[in-house]
Scaffold this motif. Structure first.
Motif, mmCIF file in Angstrom:
data_model
loop_
_atom_site.group_PDB
_atom_site.id
_atom_site.type_symbol
_atom_site.label_atom_id
_atom_site.label_comp_id
_atom_site.label_asym_id
_atom_site.label_seq_id
_atom_site.Cartn_x
_atom_site.Cartn_y
_atom_site.Cartn_z
ATOM 1 N N PHE A 41 0.848 -1.191 0.000
ATOM 2 C CA PHE A 41 0.000 0.000 0.000
ATOM 3 C C PHE A 41 0.884 1.242 0.000
ATOM 4 O O PHE A 41 1.779 1.390 0.838
ATOM 5 C CB PHE A 41 -0.900 0.025 1.231
ATOM 6 N N TYR A 42 0.652 2.131 -0.966
ATOM 7 C CA TYR A 42 1.401 3.378 -1.067
ATOM 8 C C TYR A 42 0.446 4.539 -0.798
ATOM 9 O O TYR A 42 -0.581 4.668 -1.479
ATOM 10 C CB TYR A 42 2.034 3.531 -2.448
ATOM 11 N N PRO A 43 0.729 5.396 0.186
ATOM 12 C CA PRO A 43 -0.175 6.510 0.514
ATOM 13 C C PRO A 43 -0.188 7.560 -0.592
ATOM 14 O O PRO A 43 0.693 7.568 -1.461
ATOM 15 C CB PRO A 43 0.435 7.072 1.801
ATOM 16 N N PRO A 44 -1.176 8.456 -0.588
ATOM 17 C CA PRO A 44 -1.169 9.551 -1.572
ATOM 18 C C PRO A 44 0.060 10.420 -1.390
ATOM 19 O O PRO A 44 0.587 10.563 -0.286
ATOM 20 C CB PRO A 44 -2.462 10.317 -1.253
ATOM 21 N N LYS A 45 0.541 11.013 -2.460
ATOM 22 C CA LYS A 45 1.769 11.796 -2.380
ATOM 23 C C LYS A 45 1.831 12.798 -3.521
ATOM 24 O O LYS A 45 0.983 12.815 -4.416
ATOM 25 C CB LYS A 45 2.985 10.880 -2.435
ATOM 26 N N LYS A 46 2.870 13.639 -3.476
ATOM 27 C CA LYS A 46 3.179 14.551 -4.558
ATOM 28 C C LYS A 46 4.346 13.961 -5.367
ATOM 29 O O LYS A 46 5.416 13.704 -4.816
ATOM 30 C CB LYS A 46 3.579 15.929 -4.027
ATOM 31 N N VAL A 47 4.126 13.748 -6.648
ATOM 32 C CA VAL A 47 5.163 13.231 -7.530
ATOM 33 C C VAL A 47 5.951 14.409 -8.089
ATOM 34 O O VAL A 47 5.370 15.373 -8.613
ATOM 35 C CB VAL A 47 4.554 12.399 -8.673
ATOM 36 N N LEU A 48 7.280 14.348 -7.977
ATOM 37 C CA LEU A 48 8.147 15.440 -8.416
ATOM 38 C C LEU A 48 8.607 15.223 -9.849
ATOM 39 O O LEU A 48 8.844 14.090 -10.283
ATOM 40 C CB LEU A 48 9.365 15.550 -7.506
ATOM 41 N N SER A 49 8.764 16.323 -10.588
ATOM 42 C CA SER A 49 9.342 16.310 -11.928
ATOM 43 C C SER A 49 10.111 17.608 -12.125
ATOM 44 O O SER A 49 10.029 18.528 -11.299
ATOM 45 C CB SER A 49 8.253 16.147 -12.996
ATOM 46 N N PHE A 50 10.859 17.679 -13.228
ATOM 47 C CA PHE A 50 11.677 18.872 -13.500
ATOM 48 C C PHE A 50 11.495 19.257 -14.955
ATOM 49 O O PHE A 50 11.508 18.408 -15.849
ATOM 50 C CB PHE A 50 13.151 18.597 -13.211
ATOM 51 N N ASN A 51 11.314 20.559 -15.198
ATOM 52 C CA ASN A 51 11.145 21.082 -16.547
ATOM 53 C C ASN A 51 12.139 22.218 -16.754
ATOM 54 O O ASN A 51 12.008 23.294 -16.160
ATOM 55 C CB ASN A 51 9.712 21.591 -16.752
ATOM 56 N N GLU A 52 13.129 21.947 -17.591
ATOM 57 C CA GLU A 52 14.170 22.971 -17.813
ATOM 58 C C GLU A 52 13.694 24.076 -18.744
ATOM 59 O O GLU A 52 14.387 25.086 -18.912
ATOM 60 C CB GLU A 52 15.425 22.321 -18.390
ATOM 61 N N GLN A 53 12.507 23.926 -19.378
ATOM 62 C CA GLN A 53 11.981 24.958 -20.266
ATOM 63 C C GLN A 53 11.384 26.142 -19.491
ATOM 64 O O GLN A 53 11.308 27.248 -20.004
ATOM 65 C CB GLN A 53 10.915 24.353 -21.184
ATOM 66 N N ILE A 54 10.962 25.865 -18.236
ATOM 67 C CA ILE A 54 10.364 26.945 -17.428
ATOM 68 C C ILE A 54 11.474 27.586 -16.593
ATOM 69 O O ILE A 54 11.864 27.073 -15.540
ATOM 70 C CB ILE A 54 9.251 26.398 -16.518
ATOM 71 N N GLN A 55 12.009 28.693 -17.060
ATOM 72 C CA GLN A 55 13.136 29.350 -16.396
ATOM 73 C C GLN A 55 12.856 30.810 -16.036
ATOM 74 O O GLN A 55 13.680 31.448 -15.380
ATOM 75 C CB GLN A 55 14.380 29.294 -17.293
ATOM 76 N N GLU A 56 11.689 31.316 -16.435
ATOM 77 C CA GLU A 56 11.392 32.724 -16.169
ATOM 78 C C GLU A 56 11.204 32.962 -14.678
ATOM 79 O O GLU A 56 10.514 32.208 -13.995
ATOM 80 C CB GLU A 56 10.132 33.141 -16.925
ATOM 81 N N ASN A 57 11.829 34.011 -14.172
ATOM 82 C CA ASN A 57 11.799 34.311 -12.742
ATOM 83 C C ASN A 57 10.419 34.820 -12.328
ATOM 84 O O ASN A 57 9.973 35.877 -12.773
ATOM 85 C CB ASN A 57 12.868 35.356 -12.417
#
Length: 313
Positions: A41-57
């Protein structure tokens, strides 16, 4: 300057944390799951990812660093830019960058960033305290087959001969009922006698007690001095979060547990998800709060984090 602690804090509250001129760490909520083969059984969670296209401050990371470190926004932006320059140089040299509790980044042969998230950390506050566990498979059909096999071997049958051989049981049952009725009647009479006696004794005792009270005289020659208690309220906008609970009774238990350990624990209300938040302590000074957070992570709870929020006392 290490960016990981600040990015980690923001991932609890936001779905996107952008590092200017580098990329963005994204979160996506997933429901609880059960593995069909291992029955884990795996509880609900936040899955992480990375997008190098989004760089605007968008200013989120710089404002948070400026607020925590009490420095101007421009200075925080310069520190981020300097750190990003070092990170890019490490990647170009073929090294893998590890972000603590977040994941690791590296470059592939085409120069694109590859992100491997950390699966040992959950940024979903709703799932705080939940962990993975494995449940054994339920084998109801096996028991059913076993019972059916026993019924085939040992059949149950009722014959006329057995009924006739136990005719004496009818007379024994009649005698037992008669004895039971007589016993209940005698028992009720005895209980009524005891209750009557107890009632008379209670009335006599109440009369004697009332007479004693009327004869008594109370004199206080030396009244006790008034006692003044000074209760120190906890103020400050820096709160070390110990947990968030759907049931308020569980948050009260957590406060009592932390107080027993010597922490100045308390509840600070509910968050936007309706969860009751419990803190180890609250601080006015940012540096004092950060030092206390480090101590808590080392000695008691590595999942504790710092909340910067003004709360009405």
């Amino acid at each position: 300057m290490q960016l990981e602690p600040y990015i980690s804090d923001l991932l609890y509250r936001y779905e996107c944390v952008t590092v200017p001129e580098f990329g963005s760490f994204l979160t996506r909520r997933t429901s609880a799951t059960i593995h069909e083969t291992t029955h884990a059984f795996y509880p609900p969670k936040k899955v992480l990812s990375f997008n190098e296209q989004i760089q605007e401050n968008d200013g989120l990371l710089a404002r948070y660093i400026a607020d925590v470190e009490k420095i101007p926004y421009e200075e925080a932006s310069k520190k981020i830019k300097k750190r990003v320059k070092y990170l890019k140089s490490y990647l170009v040299e073929g090294e893998t960058i590890a972000f603590e509790n977040i994941g690791s980044l590296s470059l592939n042969n085409e120069g694109k960033m590859l992100f491997e998230p950390s699966y040992s950390f959950n940024y979903l506050t709703d799932a705080f305290g939940l962990s993975q566990f494995t449940s054994p498979e339920v084998t109801r059909e096996t028991y059913k087959e076993t019972v059916e096999a026993i019924e085939k071997v040992v059949p149950i049958a009722v014959t006329t001969q057995r009924r006739q051989s136990r005719g004496y049981l009818k007379y024994a049952a009649v005698g037992l009922i008669a004895l039971t009725i007589g016993g209940f009647a005698a028992s009720n009479y005895y209980v009524n006698q005891i209750e009557t006696h107890n009632q008379l004794a209670q009335e006599e005792a109440n009369t004697q007690l009332e007479n004693k009270i009327q004869e008594a005289t109370f004199v206080i020659n030396n009244p006790l001095p008034a006692v003044t208690l000074n209760v120190k309220k906890q103020y400050g906008n820096y709160h070390i979060i110990a947990g968030a609970f759907r049931v308020e009774e569980n948050s009260d238990k957590k406060v009592d547990q932390l107080k027993d350990l010597g922490y100045a624990a308390r509840k600070i209300g509910t968050n936007k998800y309706g969860l009751h938040e419990v803190v180890y302590a609250s601080y006015e000074d940012r540096l004092e709060a950060l030092q206390a957070l480090r101590d808590v992570k080392k000695t008691h709870n590595k999942d504790a984090w710092l909340l910067v929020k003004a709360i009405e006392e």
